[in-house]
Design a protein around this motif. Structure first.
Motif, PDB file in Angstrom:
ATOM      1  N   GLU A   1       0.811  -1.222   0.000  1.00  0.00           N
ATOM      2  CA  GLU A   1       0.000   0.000   0.000  1.00  0.00           C
ATOM      3  C   GLU A   1       0.844   1.272   0.000  1.00  0.00           C
ATOM      4  O   GLU A   1       0.301   2.364  -0.033  1.00  0.00           O
ATOM      5  CB  GLU A   1      -0.908   0.024   1.239  1.00  0.00           C
ATOM      6  N   LEU A   2       2.150   1.137   0.029  1.00  0.00           N
ATOM      7  CA  LEU A   2       3.030   2.292   0.204  1.00  0.00           C
ATOM      8  C   LEU A   2       3.631   2.769  -1.110  1.00  0.00           C
ATOM      9  O   LEU A   2       3.658   2.044  -2.100  1.00  0.00           O
ATOM     10  CB  LEU A   2       4.154   1.951   1.180  1.00  0.00           C
ATOM     11  N   GLU A   3       4.144   4.004  -1.070  1.00  0.00           N
ATOM     12  CA  GLU A   3       4.915   4.545  -2.186  1.00  0.00           C
ATOM     13  C   GLU A   3       6.316   4.941  -1.736  1.00  0.00           C
ATOM     14  O   GLU A   3       7.116   5.435  -2.511  1.00  0.00           O
ATOM     15  CB  GLU A   3       4.189   5.728  -2.833  1.00  0.00           C
ATOM     16  N   GLY A   4       6.600   4.682  -0.464  1.00  0.00           N
ATOM     17  CA  GLY A   4       7.926   4.973   0.059  1.00  0.00           C
ATOM     18  C   GLY A   4       8.041   4.531   1.502  1.00  0.00           C
ATOM     19  O   GLY A   4       7.037   4.364   2.198  1.00  0.00           O
ATOM     20  N   GLY A   5       9.262   4.327   1.937  1.00  0.00           N
ATOM     21  CA  GLY A   5       9.486   3.934   3.316  1.00  0.00           C
ATOM     22  C   GLY A   5      10.956   3.703   3.579  1.00  0.00           C
ATOM     23  O   GLY A   5      11.802   3.829   2.681  1.00  0.00           O
ATOM     24  N   ALA A   6      11.241   3.372   4.832  1.00  0.00           N
ATOM     25  CA  ALA A   6      12.631   3.197   5.244  1.00  0.00           C
ATOM     26  C   ALA A   6      12.711   2.340   6.490  1.00  0.00           C
ATOM     27  O   ALA A   6      11.710   2.095   7.154  1.00  0.00           O
ATOM     28  CB  ALA A   6      13.262   4.563   5.525  1.00  0.00           C
ATOM     29  N   ASP A   7      13.884   1.934   6.823  1.00  0.00           N
ATOM     30  CA  ASP A   7      14.280   1.178   8.000  1.00  0.00           C
ATOM     31  C   ASP A   7      14.174  -0.322   7.727  1.00  0.00           C
ATOM     32  O   ASP A   7      13.898  -0.751   6.618  1.00  0.00           O
ATOM     33  CB  ASP A   7      13.505   1.590   9.254  1.00  0.00           C
TER      34      ASP A   7
END
Length: 191
Positions: free
Chosen positions: A44-50
């Motif tokens: 469901e995302l278009e970006g993220g991290a970790d």
């Protein structure tokens, strides 16, 4: 303006909160950018991290063609110091903490801080990312937000976006001259 899906694939403690906030300042939907998401959230995302992104960057590459990847990094010694501090501050205290246990074991091969294992994980991860993107250098950017203050001047051209009027969000800043902003934390639990 079309923004490509963008994933920071550095290990934890490399500026991942700053990166997530930067994406939102670039116009990415805050509800679709997550810091340390669970696997089931990724679609469901278009970006993220970790670590919740780092573990699955090859899946994200396949699932979201045209994605851009940013290897956040910092020097080994300062990263180790930060990891040791966080591991002591937030230990896994229960065998029921499945997500943090799984993530730590898959990345570091230990649940608690173990200097030798963390060093091996650091090198293993960087070598794997370099190997994976060796034939696709335009899909990978390396940024050192924490120590070198990399920011808009590197990220925006890589994404094909204009530099916004607001300063780059150096959260948990540790280098001279870095601005501090309110902490952005779309944390979904776990490690």
């Amino acid at each position: 303006m079309i923004r490509p899906p963008c994933w920071a694939i550095g290990l934890g403690r490399t500026g991942t909160n700053s990166f997530c906030e930067a994406l939102t300042l670039l116009g990415y939907d805050r509800a679709r950018v997550a810091h340390n998401p669970r696997f089931e959230q990724l679609r469901e995302l278009e970006g993220g991290a970790d670590n919740g992104v780092t573990l699955f960057y090859k899946y994200l590459d396949y699932k979201f063609p045209g994605s851009k990847f940013v290897l956040l990094w910092r020097s080994l010694e300062t990263w180790l110091k930060s990891c040791e501090y966080v591991s002591a501050k937030h230990p896994v205290n229960s065998l029921d903490a499945d997500i943090p246990i799984m993530r730590r074991m898959l990345i570091y091969e230990t649940v608690g801080f173990d200097r030798k294992k963390f060093i091996a994980a650091y090198h293993r991860h960087h070598e794997d990312v370099d190997r994976y993107f060796a034939s696709r250098p335009n899909d990978l950017l390396k940024m050192n937000i924490v120590e070198e203050g990399d920011g808009w001047e590197k990220l925006c051209p890589f994404l094909g976006l204009s530099i916004p009027p607001s300063p780059f969000p150096y959260l948990h800043a540790q280098f001279p001259g870095a601005g501090r902003t309110q902490m952005y934390h779309n944390y979904s639990g776990g490690d």
